[in-house]
Enzyme design. Structure first.
Site, PDB file in Angstrom:
ATOM      1  N   LEU A 175       3.796 -10.897   4.649  1.00 16.08           N
ATOM      2  CA  LEU A 175       4.917 -11.823   4.548  1.00 16.08           C
ATOM      3  C   LEU A 175       6.239 -11.185   4.953  1.00 16.08           C
ATOM      4  CD1 LEU A 175       5.848 -14.656   3.727  1.00 16.08           C
ATOM      5  CD2 LEU A 175       6.174 -13.767   1.407  1.00 16.08           C
ATOM      6  N   ALA A 176       6.574 -10.038   4.371  1.00 15.14           N
ATOM      7  CA  ALA A 176       7.858  -9.409   4.674  1.00 15.14           C
ATOM      8  C   ALA A 176       7.961  -9.061   6.156  1.00 15.14           C
ATOM      9  CB  ALA A 176       8.046  -8.150   3.823  1.00 15.14           C
ATOM     10  N   ASP A 177       6.885  -8.513   6.713  1.00 19.73           N
ATOM     11  CA  ASP A 177       6.889  -8.162   8.130  1.00 19.73           C
ATOM     12  C   ASP A 177       6.998  -9.402   9.011  1.00 19.73           C
ATOM     13  OD1 ASP A 177       5.865  -5.068   8.740  1.00 19.73           O
ATOM     14  OD2 ASP A 177       5.343  -5.813   6.757  1.00 19.73           O
ATOM     15  N   GLY A 178       6.244 -10.446   8.652  1.00 15.45           N
ATOM     16  CA  GLY A 178       6.258 -11.656   9.466  1.00 15.45           C
ATOM     17  C   GLY A 178       7.618 -12.315   9.485  1.00 15.45           C
ATOM     18  N   GLY A 181       9.925 -10.283  11.592  1.00 15.84           N
ATOM     19  CA  GLY A 181       9.650 -10.483  13.006  1.00 15.84           C
ATOM     20  C   GLY A 181      10.277 -11.759  13.540  1.00 15.84           C
TER      21      GLY A 181
END
Length: 407
Positions: A175-178, A181
């Site tokens: 979630l945090a990475d997405g 991004g």
């Protein structure tokens, strides 16, 4: 699963971002999401990988690099051993031809490599530099490892997620990475626009995983200041409106139902044969319903529990009540709306033959994105990319022998 329709597969097509070259030195998920979006709309994305490949390649299912195949589509692979100064020199020679530079090293590492923003801007004053990290380029925690799991806990997300009588729940996906991004792709376009209208001046974009995730978690801090209370974990319920929950059907499947406006809730009560609930003091207003959510869920849950998922959805849709099935992957690909909209489509893949992937998001009516190439093999484009900067023949072969160029 049956074969899916193909969508947006156009080898050789040019997109809106044709002419934008992106040099991507990032690892893992956030940077790959960011540059996949740019690549889908026509940017030339050069993915610089270490000898072992991007970490995303190691996330395999049945021996297949499914994560890499999806998030590295429309990219080129340049495999370099960045610990060697000669590899860094190759990056310097590529920088002048690029418009966007993406990295996700721990803050300060880029500087030790001799690729500080100042050095990069001397080579290319118009370069938009996006620096992905866990915590940001400054602050007390800048040097801490910043994987998404840590950020999803720190940001407040996990404390809001799950049931009140159980431990906080981390998300089952990145979630945090997405989210970072997605924000990063927008930031790249803002940076490119600034260069376009303001004399070609590049800038540095500080993109931690923490800030974007915190930004979408609703006004938790403002609510805390107003009430002095921290929002409790409520499972699938809402603290803002009722009814709202996941309900179990007779076949063991679930539906998600929401009555977030008064008229919708009254329509629900009448649909289940309980018009008396409209004037019941326990359920008359949204505030009343929130105070008596257990009783309300028991009534709705009993009605739904006597019907299958398909029967429940059909019944409430006919009554114009907001409801939907809670799907898993095996169900979503069969749904007629998903099929008609081609939310998932098959694309050519050298290992699987056909690889199901999400199609281009967002859907632009006039200049839609395209999927032009599958994810690259490690170092697939070494020779062609380095030939552009004059490294060919014996010079290229020497770098390969020395392990500077690999893959």
């Amino acid at each position: 699963m049956s074969d899916l329709a193909q969508r947006d597969y156009q080898p050789g097509a040019k997109g809106t971002l044709d002419g934008v070259r992106v040099l991507d030195l990032s690892r893992l998920f956030a940077g790959n999401v960011l540059t996949q979006i740019l690549g889908d709309f026509g940017a030339e994305v050069i993915k610089v990988e270490p000898p072992e490949g991007d970490t995303l390649r190691a996330w395999k299912t049945e021996g297949i690099e499914t994560h890499w195949k999806i998030y590295a589509r429309n990219k080129k692979s340049l495999c370099l051993s960045m610990r060697d100064p000669r590899a860094v020199d190759l990056i310097r020679k590529l920088v002048p031809s690029c418009q966007v530079f993406v990295e996700s090293f721990r803050p300060g590492v880029l500087e030790t490599m001799g690729l500080s923003p100042e050095a990069l801007h001397k080579l290319n004053p118009g370069l938009t530099i996006i620096r992905i990290s866990g915590w940001g380029q400054d602050g007390p925690y800048a040097q801490r490892p910043g994987f998404g799991t840590v950020i999803e806990g720190f940001s407040g997300f996990a404390s809001m997620n799950g049931f009140g009588d159980r431990e906080p729940v981390l998300p089952p996906m990145y979630l945090a990475d997405g989210v970072a991004g997605l924000y990063g792709a927008s930031a790249a376009m803002i940076g490119l626009r600034e260069v376009e209208v303001n004399g070609g001046r590049g800038q540095v974009i500080d993109l931690p995983l923490l800030d974007p995730l915190f930004a979408i978690l609703s006004p938790q801090v403002a609510n805390y200041r107003l009430t002095g209370k921290v929002k409790p974990r409520t499972g699938s319920r809402s603290t803002n409106s009722a009814p709202r929950n996941a309900y179990r059907c007779s076949d063991g499947l679930y539906v998600g139902l929401s009555g977030s406006i008064q008229r919708m809730t009254e329509r629900l009560f009448r649909a289940i044969g309980r018009p008396d609930l409209v004037d019941d003091p326990r359920f008359r207003t949204n505030a009343d319903r929130l105070r008596h959510a257990d009783e309300l869920d028991a009534i709705i849950g009993a009605f739904i529990g006597a019907r299958t998922q398909a029967e429940t959805v059909a019944f409430f849709e006919a009554a114009e009540v907001t409801i939907g099935p809670i799907y898993d992957a095996s169900q979503i690909v069969k749904d007629p709306h998903v099929v008609a909209r081609e939310l998932v489509a098959d694309y050519p893949d050298p290992e699987m033959g056909r690889l199901p992937m999400h199609h281009i998001v967002p859907r632009l009516g006039g200049t839609p994105g395209t999927i032009r190439t599958p994810a690259p093999r490690l170092g697939e484009h070494n020779r062609d990319l380095l030939a552009e900067i004059g490294v060919a023949g014996d010079a290229f072969d020497a770098l390969v022998r020395d392990g500077v160029v690999c893959g």
